[in-house]
Structures are given as structure tokens and as C-alpha cells.
Design a protein around this motif. Structure first.
Motif, PDB file in Angstrom:
ATOM      1  N   LEU A   8      35.067  -5.461 -67.363  1.00  0.00           N
ATOM      2  CA  LEU A   8      35.391  -6.736 -68.000  1.00  0.00           C
ATOM      3  C   LEU A   8      34.212  -7.237 -68.832  1.00  0.00           C
ATOM      4  CD1 LEU A   8      37.596  -8.839 -68.295  1.00  0.00           C
ATOM      5  CD2 LEU A   8      36.659  -9.994 -66.291  1.00  0.00           C
ATOM      6  N   ARG A   9      33.018  -7.131 -68.290  1.00  0.00           N
ATOM      7  CA  ARG A   9      31.825  -7.613 -69.009  1.00  0.00           C
ATOM      8  C   ARG A   9      31.585  -6.857 -70.312  1.00  0.00           C
ATOM      9  NH1 ARG A   9      25.688  -8.369 -66.760  1.00  0.00           N
ATOM     10  NH2 ARG A   9      24.775  -8.693 -68.788  1.00  0.00           N
ATOM     11  N   TYR A  10      31.692  -5.560 -70.283  1.00  0.00           N
ATOM     12  CA  TYR A  10      31.323  -4.764 -71.456  1.00  0.00           C
ATOM     13  C   TYR A  10      32.493  -4.437 -72.388  1.00  0.00           C
ATOM     14  CZ  TYR A  10      26.903  -4.269 -69.084  1.00  0.00           C
ATOM     15  OH  TYR A  10      25.715  -4.534 -68.454  1.00  0.00           O
ATOM     16  N   PHE A  11      33.722  -4.456 -71.846  1.00  0.00           N
ATOM     17  CA  PHE A  11      34.852  -4.021 -72.658  1.00  0.00           C
ATOM     18  C   PHE A  11      35.997  -5.026 -72.727  1.00  0.00           C
ATOM     19  CE2 PHE A  11      32.764  -0.203 -70.960  1.00  0.00           C
ATOM     20  CZ  PHE A  11      32.322   0.326 -72.156  1.00  0.00           C
ATOM     21  N   GLY A  12      35.888  -6.119 -71.992  1.00  0.00           N
ATOM     22  CA  GLY A  12      36.891  -7.167 -72.071  1.00  0.00           C
ATOM     23  C   GLY A  12      38.183  -6.887 -71.327  1.00  0.00           C
ATOM     24  N   THR A  13      38.202  -5.861 -70.489  1.00  0.00           N
ATOM     25  CA  THR A  13      39.382  -5.536 -69.695  1.00  0.00           C
ATOM     26  C   THR A  13      38.940  -4.825 -68.424  1.00  0.00           C
ATOM     27  OG1 THR A  13      41.521  -4.391 -69.657  1.00  0.00           O
ATOM     28  CG2 THR A  13      39.761  -3.331 -70.895  1.00  0.00           C
ATOM     29  N   PRO A  20      40.209  -0.335 -76.077  1.00  0.00           N
ATOM     30  CA  PRO A  20      40.445   0.197 -77.424  1.00  0.00           C
ATOM     31  C   PRO A  20      39.298   1.121 -77.831  1.00  0.00           C
ATOM     32  CG  PRO A  20      40.558  -2.222 -77.404  1.00  0.00           C
ATOM     33  CD  PRO A  20      40.067  -1.782 -76.071  1.00  0.00           C
ATOM     34  N   SER A  21      39.616   2.175 -78.530  1.00  0.00           N
ATOM     35  CA  SER A  21      38.589   3.145 -78.916  1.00  0.00           C
ATOM     36  C   SER A  21      37.468   2.503 -79.716  1.00  0.00           C
ATOM     37  CB  SER A  21      39.215   4.304 -79.683  1.00  0.00           C
ATOM     38  OG  SER A  21      39.870   3.836 -80.843  1.00  0.00           O
ATOM     39  N   GLU A  22      37.797   1.491 -80.523  1.00  0.00           N
ATOM     40  CA  GLU A  22      36.762   0.831 -81.316  1.00  0.00           C
ATOM     41  C   GLU A  22      35.844  -0.051 -80.473  1.00  0.00           C
ATOM     42  OE1 GLU A  22      40.485  -1.684 -81.514  1.00  0.00           O
ATOM     43  OE2 GLU A  22      40.065   0.422 -81.885  1.00  0.00           O
ATOM     44  N   ALA A  23      36.213  -0.318 -79.229  1.00  0.00           N
ATOM     45  CA  ALA A  23      35.369  -1.129 -78.340  1.00  0.00           C
ATOM     46  C   ALA A  23      34.422  -0.271 -77.501  1.00  0.00           C
ATOM     47  CB  ALA A  23      36.246  -1.976 -77.412  1.00  0.00           C
ATOM     48  N   LEU A  24      34.655   1.029 -77.435  1.00  0.00           N
ATOM     49  CA  LEU A  24      33.811   1.899 -76.599  1.00  0.00           C
ATOM     50  C   LEU A  24      32.361   1.939 -77.055  1.00  0.00           C
ATOM     51  CD1 LEU A  24      36.154   4.902 -75.789  1.00  0.00           C
ATOM     52  CD2 LEU A  24      35.188   3.243 -74.197  1.00  0.00           C
ATOM     53  N   LEU A  51      28.060   4.795 -67.732  1.00  0.00           N
ATOM     54  CA  LEU A  51      27.775   5.383 -69.046  1.00  0.00           C
ATOM     55  C   LEU A  51      28.034   6.884 -69.040  1.00  0.00           C
ATOM     56  CD1 LEU A  51      24.542   3.417 -69.958  1.00  0.00           C
ATOM     57  CD2 LEU A  51      26.626   3.512 -71.342  1.00  0.00           C
ATOM     58  N   PHE A  52      27.663   7.547 -67.965  1.00  0.00           N
ATOM     59  CA  PHE A  52      27.910   8.990 -67.860  1.00  0.00           C
ATOM     60  C   PHE A  52      29.407   9.284 -67.924  1.00  0.00           C
ATOM     61  CE2 PHE A  52      28.934  12.695 -65.249  1.00  0.00           C
ATOM     62  CZ  PHE A  52      28.234  13.675 -65.948  1.00  0.00           C
ATOM     63  N   MET A  53      30.195   8.519 -67.195  1.00  0.00           N
ATOM     64  CA  MET A  53      31.649   8.734 -67.191  1.00  0.00           C
ATOM     65  C   MET A  53      32.261   8.487 -68.565  1.00  0.00           C
ATOM     66  SD  MET A  53      32.896   7.445 -63.433  1.00  0.00           S
ATOM     67  CE  MET A  53      32.315   5.780 -63.590  1.00  0.00           C
ATOM     68  N   LEU A  54      31.603   7.633 -69.361  1.00  0.00           N
ATOM     69  CA  LEU A  54      32.091   7.349 -70.707  1.00  0.00           C
ATOM     70  C   LEU A  54      31.498   8.299 -71.752  1.00  0.00           C
ATOM     71  CD1 LEU A  54      31.893   3.460 -70.583  1.00  0.00           C
ATOM     72  CD2 LEU A  54      33.962   4.877 -70.443  1.00  0.00           C
ATOM     73  N   GLY A  55      30.636   9.209 -71.307  1.00  0.00           N
ATOM     74  CA  GLY A  55      30.016  10.146 -72.231  1.00  0.00           C
ATOM     75  C   GLY A  55      28.920   9.533 -73.079  1.00  0.00           C
ATOM     76  N   ALA A  56      28.297   8.447 -72.597  1.00  0.00           N
ATOM     77  CA  ALA A  56      27.294   7.745 -73.390  1.00  0.00           C
ATOM     78  C   ALA A  56      25.973   7.539 -72.648  1.00  0.00           C
ATOM     79  CB  ALA A  56      27.854   6.389 -73.819  1.00  0.00           C
ATOM     80  N   ALA A  57      25.762   8.282 -71.567  1.00  0.00           N
ATOM     81  CA  ALA A  57      24.550   8.095 -70.759  1.00  0.00           C
ATOM     82  C   ALA A  57      23.328   8.684 -71.453  1.00  0.00           C
ATOM     83  CB  ALA A  57      24.723   8.748 -69.392  1.00  0.00           C
TER      84      ALA A  57
END
Length: 86
Positions: A8-13, A20-24, A51-57
Motif C-alpha cells: 500500500l505504501r509503495y504501490f497504492g494497493t 499497474p505496470s507503470e507504478a512498478l 525488491l528481490f521478488m519484484l526483480g529490483a533488488a
């Protein structure tokens, strides 16, 4: 640190599939900034794991100065890899 609260804090849901892909990218960037500022080891690990699970760590040597923390992160990566059905 609750998973739903972080989504919720970082992605609003709280629904990971509804981000949404543009929010990642902007959400992950905010998480990386917070990771860099966080001093509590448990909170740092939780942020890094999401972050690791999102591929951004970030790389382990950047995220974890302590070798024991890097080992724990490697263990997490191994567990996540084994849990992935692909």
C-alpha cells in the motif's frame, strides 16, 4: 513490517496483481531509497526481499555490508528459486 502495508505504501494497493505496470518502477525506486536509509536489519531485509521478488533488488554487497546478512539473503534467494514453479 507487514507485507500489505508495504504494498500500500509503495504501490497504492494491497493486491500485488493489481499494481499497474507503470507504478512498478517508481514504487521500487522509493523502496530502494528507503532501503538505503533504513538502519534496522530486519526492516532492511524485508525491503530487500520485496525488491528481490519484484526483480529490483540491489546487489547483495550494496544492500548488506554484513557478510551474515548477505548469506541470509542468498538463502532467501535459494528458497525463492526452489518455490518458483518455472
Amino acid at each position: 513490517m507487514q507485507f500489505d502495508d508495504q504494498l500500500l505504501r509503495y504501490f497504492g494497493t494491497t493486491d500485488l496483481a493489481a499494481i499497474p505496470s507503470e507504478a512498478l518502477a517508481p514504487g521500487a525506486e522509493r523502496m530502494r531509497v528507503d532501503l538505503g536509509m533504513e538502519r534496522d536489519k530486519g526492516r532492511r531485509f524485508a525491503l530487500w526481499a520485496l525488491l528481490f521478488m519484484l526483480g529490483a533488488a540491489p546487489d547483495l554487497d550494496i544492500a548488506f555490508p554484513d557478510p551474515a546478512d548477505r548469506d541470509a539473503a542468498r538463502d532467501f534467494m535459494d528458497l525463492a528459486d526452489r518455490a518458483d514453479p518455472d
